[in-house]
Structures are given as C-alpha cells and as structure tokens.
Write an enzyme that holds these catalytic residues in place. Structure first.
Site, PDB file in Angstrom:
ATOM      1  N   MET A   1       4.816   3.208   5.808  1.00 26.60           N
ATOM      2  CA  MET A   1       5.587   3.695   6.957  1.00 26.60           C
ATOM      3  C   MET A   1       5.150   2.967   8.230  1.00 26.60           C
ATOM      4  O   MET A   1       5.326   3.461   9.341  1.00 26.60           O
ATOM      5  CB  MET A   1       5.433   5.203   7.122  1.00 26.60           C
ATOM      6  N   GLY A   2       4.573   1.762   8.038  1.00 28.70           N
ATOM      7  CA  GLY A   2       4.203   0.966   9.190  1.00 28.70           C
ATOM      8  C   GLY A   2       2.928   1.436   9.862  1.00 28.70           C
ATOM      9  O   GLY A   2       2.157   2.221   9.322  1.00 28.70           O
TER      10      GLY A   2
ATOM     11  N   GLY B   1      -2.163   4.195  -2.045  1.00 29.03           N
ATOM     12  CA  GLY B   1      -3.535   4.588  -1.773  1.00 29.03           C
ATOM     13  C   GLY B   1      -3.867   5.940  -2.370  1.00 29.03           C
ATOM     14  O   GLY B   1      -3.031   6.846  -2.400  1.00 29.03           O
TER      15      GLY B   1
ATOM     16  N   GLN C   1       0.698  12.499  -3.751  1.00 32.42           N
ATOM     17  CA  GLN C   1       1.823  11.561  -3.749  1.00 32.42           C
ATOM     18  C   GLN C   1       1.713  10.583  -4.907  1.00 32.42           C
ATOM     19  O   GLN C   1       2.700  10.302  -5.603  1.00 32.42           O
ATOM     20  CB  GLN C   1       1.856  10.795  -2.428  1.00 32.42           C
TER      21      GLN C   1
ATOM     22  N   GLY D   1      -6.556   0.352   5.400  1.00 34.53           N
ATOM     23  CA  GLY D   1      -6.157   0.933   4.122  1.00 34.53           C
ATOM     24  C   GLY D   1      -4.942   0.233   3.553  1.00 34.53           C
ATOM     25  O   GLY D   1      -4.911  -0.131   2.368  1.00 34.53           O
ATOM     26  N   HIS D   2      -3.925   0.020   4.391  1.00 32.86           N
ATOM     27  CA  HIS D   2      -2.747  -0.728   3.951  1.00 32.86           C
ATOM     28  C   HIS D   2      -3.131  -2.162   3.581  1.00 32.86           C
ATOM     29  O   HIS D   2      -2.624  -2.728   2.596  1.00 32.86           O
ATOM     30  CB  HIS D   2      -1.688  -0.771   5.055  1.00 32.86           C
TER      31      HIS D   2
ATOM     32  N   ARG E   1      -2.386   8.536  11.537  1.00 29.93           N
ATOM     33  CA  ARG E   1      -2.453   9.693  12.419  1.00 29.93           C
ATOM     34  C   ARG E   1      -3.802   9.829  13.143  1.00 29.93           C
ATOM     35  O   ARG E   1      -3.932  10.647  14.049  1.00 29.93           O
ATOM     36  CB  ARG E   1      -2.139  10.981  11.639  1.00 29.93           C
TER      37      ARG E   1
END
Length: 279
Positions: free
Chosen positions: A30-31, A146, A152, A36-37, A186
């Site tokens: 989600m950008g 992740g 998820q 982590g990404h 976040r």
C-alpha cells in the site's frame, strides 16, 4: 524500471515478459515503503526474472472512521526505493481503474473472524478482493508477504489454495527497528512520547516468548503479555490472542503450532505484532 497506471498497460507488459519465458514475482504493497517492504523486494529479486511492486492504497479494506484519507503516501520516495532495489515495474493504479461499480468480492469465512478480522470486520474482504485482482492482473509465479501481518498471510494462503491460484506464496520475517519496534507505515503517526511507549509491543513479544512452552495454558501467555502492555498508560489493548496457526481460531492450551498476535492502540495509532510457536 517502468511505472504503469492502468490494468491494460500492466497486462501488456506482463504478457510480453511471459512470452519471453520470464518468471514473475509480485510484492503487493500500500505504498509508503520502508525496510520491511524492501526485504520483500530483495527476496523477490533473488528468486524471479521480473519484479513487480504494486503501490496502491486499497479503499475496500478500510472500514468507516478508519484512516484511509490519512494513510501516508509518498510515491516519489517509493519509486526511488524500488528503482534502487532493481524492481522492473511499479503498478500504481487509481481506485477508479481498480474498482468500477464493484459487485463481486472475495472473502474467507473462518480465518477472518478472529484477531484483526473481529475488530475490523470489512478488512479482510477488501484484502482478499484486491489481492485476487492483483493476482489476475499480474499472474505472478510467486508473491511475497510479510509475517508481521500473520493473519493476512494465513488468509492469502487459504485463498490461493481454495481458488486454485497457481502461485507460490512466500512469507518473509518481520523487520524491526534497532530498538525492536516492528516496521510499519503507521509508525509515522507516533509522536516522540508515543514512539517510546510503542516499544511495549516488542517487549510483550519477548515476554510471551519467555513464558510459553508446550502444554502451557494460553491464558498464562496472554496475562504475561498484558502485564507488559498495561504498564503503559498510553497503551490500550485491542486484543492479545493465542490461535491455531492454520485456522486462526483461539486455543486454550499450547498443544499445536500457534500464532500469538496482538493489536494495541498507542494513543490513536493501532499497531500490531506477533510471534509463532511450534510444538
């Protein structure tokens, strides 16, 4: 590196790469990309000829009064990171291109009823729908997620199995700050005081890892972790739960492989963390 905005542009590129016999790896995001990404993109780069990163804040996974409008965005920074990691394509569609009067959705029943699914009832319906759409558009050989979003990941694995997607799902370890806080987009919501308080999540993870053992009561693990979180006045527990690693349903006793997961509000910011235990 190329950037596409529409489904049609993206499919054209993917078909050309597939015609050349190239393998495709997908990193759905989600950008507002962080380390982590980056770890997912690096893993994808190692294992595939073509690396595709989707950069899309998906509106259907946000419920009423959640942070859709406030969710952080910085596509310029995202594209620079992807280029530095040698991604081949960023798919950055507008919501109107991904959703046009939608009436078809994908949902997973049992696995989405607990943990984040209980407090965010529309969330995983939106996640499954957008991921299924991405799988149909990109047709990847492998997709990377992740383990911080452990529920998820379990739900995506189940969706792939149940709907016969010919895709290998790769789960990658949680990436943490040097002080232990799990990387999250976040985290940028936190002020200086809240950032210090947020360390109670990783401290609770460590405490849970210290007290858990095969055959112990789940309630004892939860109580130990609660004590750590409740020592911080700014922290408010949404849930701490011990669940079966496959079904995501609560267990009373640690007599199988389990996921120990939590969601905690630090001020107004909701953060998640988890660890797994195998018997």
């Amino acid at each position: 590196m190329q950037i596409t905005k529409t489904v049609e542009q993206t499919r054209k590129l993917i078909k050309a790469w597939k015609k050349e016999g190239k393998t495709i790896g997908l990193v759905p995001t989600m950008g507002f990309l962080h380390e982590g990404h980056a770890s997912l993109i690096k893993k994808c780069r190692e294992e595939n000829d073509i690396v595709v990163v989707s950069d899309f804040v998906n509106p259907t996974q946000f419920g009423p009064n959640e942070d859709l409008e406030a969710y952080p965005r910085d596509f310029k920074r995202d594209s620079e990171l992807c280029e530095s990691l040698k991604a081949d394509l960023i798919f950055n569609p507008d919501p109107e291109n991904m959703y046009c009067d939608p009436q078809a959705y994908v949902n997973i029943d049992l696995l989405s009823t607990t943990l984040c699914g209980k407090s965010r009832p529309v969330h995983f319906k939106g996640v499954c729908t957008v991921v299924a759409k991405l799988f149909n558009i990109i047709t990847p050989d492998r997709a990377y997620f992740g383990q911080k979003d452990a529920q998820q990941l379990a739900i995506i694995r189940k969706m792939v199995q149940d709907l016969n997607f010919d895709i290998e799902i790769i789960g990658c370890p949680i990436v943490r700050e040097s002080d232990g806080l799990a990387k999250s987009s976040r985290n940028t919501y936190l002020n200086c005081e809240e950032r210090k308080v947020a360390l109670c999540l990783s401290k609770a993870v460590k405490e849970g890892q210290n007290v858990i053992f095969q055959g112990c009561l789940a309630s004892d693990v939860i109580k130990a972790m609660q004590k750590v979180i409740e020592s911080q006045p700014l922290a408010k527990i949404d849930y701490i739960s011990v669940v079966d690693a496959l079904t995501m349903q609560p267990v009373k006793k640690v007599d199988r492989n389990v996921l120990i997961a939590m969601a905690v509000y630090i001020g107004k910011t909701r953060l998640i963390d988890n660890f797994s235990y195998e018997v």
